[in-house]
Design an enzyme around this catalytic site. Structure first.
Site, PDB file in Angstrom:
ATOM      1  CD  GLU A 176      -4.545  -1.235   3.246  1.00 42.29           C
ATOM      2  OE1 GLU A 176      -3.450  -1.570   2.859  1.00 42.29           O
ATOM      3  OE2 GLU A 176      -4.752  -1.193   4.447  1.00 42.29           O
ATOM      4  CG  HIS A 187      -0.714   0.230   2.385  1.00 48.21           C
ATOM      5  ND1 HIS A 187      -1.252   0.078   3.654  1.00 48.21           N
ATOM      6  CD2 HIS A 187       0.538   0.980   3.102  1.00 48.21           C
ATOM      7  CE1 HIS A 187      -0.491   0.094   4.731  1.00 48.21           C
ATOM      8  NE2 HIS A 187       0.491   0.964   4.407  1.00 48.21           N
TER       9      HIS A 187
END
Ligand code: F6R
Length: 241
Positions: free
Chosen positions: A142, A137
């Protein structure tokens, strides 16, 4: 991507510091994107020293943080708001009105992402400081986040909550949600400096630099940025050949 391999964390911090100071000297009205976490701590400490030694002033600089937890108050010891004040802002001459962190007020949840995004559109970043998560990330984008994403509310990955539990009493206390600049916001910055140290980052660094560009590994998009410098130590660079 330009990759610089340093002998240790102190040298990483020194290298990043001299690049940031150079940018501020070139443009005292710099719009700088900032990260929290362990990676930029040495940089922030050196910037404070440079300010105290009258080497630079932040009086014209405007800052925009990457992200903030949702579900803890700004006064919480682990909020990114607190982190930035304790580790940088309260020690330098940046003007309070020039400090921007994403608002994490739950009562305004329906518009805080759009509000921050608007601010970023109106004030393009000259320089963005980044760390990288062990899952790839950047900010809190994410794995699986569309590469075209702009500021949004994110459900944190279990790996991120596990990694960040070192700052909390237990993993249960790590917030489940956050607000983050999107990948597109980060990529719009004219210049990017990513800092990574330690063997825990070696796999992620290898994937970011040599892997395929995919939303499953968000940092891989940085391969496409025209001015991105990656500053590593020997441990984080250990899987690069
Ligand atoms: C922090 C942030 C994160 C961190 C990353 C690495 O504002 O956006 O992407 O940069 O999780 O964290 P550290 O530096 O603590 O390993």
């Amino acid at each position: 991507m330009k990759v610089i391999i340093c002998k240790n964390y102190d040298e990483i911090a020194r290298k990043a510091t001299s690049m940031v100071i150079q940018e501020i000297k070139k443009n005292p009205q710099l719009n700088i994107g900032l990260a929290t976490g362990s990676s930029p701590l040495g940089l922030y400490k050196n910037l404070i020293d440079a300010y105290k030694n009258n080497e630079i002033s932040f009086s014209g600089v405007t800052s925009y943080n990457l992200d903030e937890y949702i579900g803890i108050d700004r006064s919480h010891p682990q909020s990114y708001y607190r982190f930035m004040f304790e580790n940088l802002f309260k020690h330098i001459d940046i003007k309070p009105e020039n400090i921007h962190l994403p608002n994490n007020d739950l009562t305004q949840i329906d518009h805080i992402a759009n509000d921050y995004n608007q601010i970023l559109h109106e004030n393009p970043l000259d320089l963005q400081i980044l760390g990288i998560g062990s899952n790839g990330h950047i900010g809190f984008n994410e794995p699986g986040t569309p590469l075209e994403s702009e500021t949004f509310i994110v459900t944190l990955d279990e790996q991120t909550r596990k990694d960040n539990s070192r700052f909390f009493k237990s993993i249960e206390e790590v917030p489940q949600y956050a607000i983050t600049m999107g990948i597109k916001n980060i990529m719009y910055s004219k210049k990017i400096i990513l800092i990574a140290s330690g063997k825990e980052k070696a796999k992620a660094i290898h994937k970011m630099i040599t892997g395929k560009i995919t939303k499953e590994f968000p940092a891989s998009i940085l391969q496409l940025h025209p001015d991105c410098t990656i500053i590593l130590d020997h441990e984080s660079a250990s899987q690069l050949s």
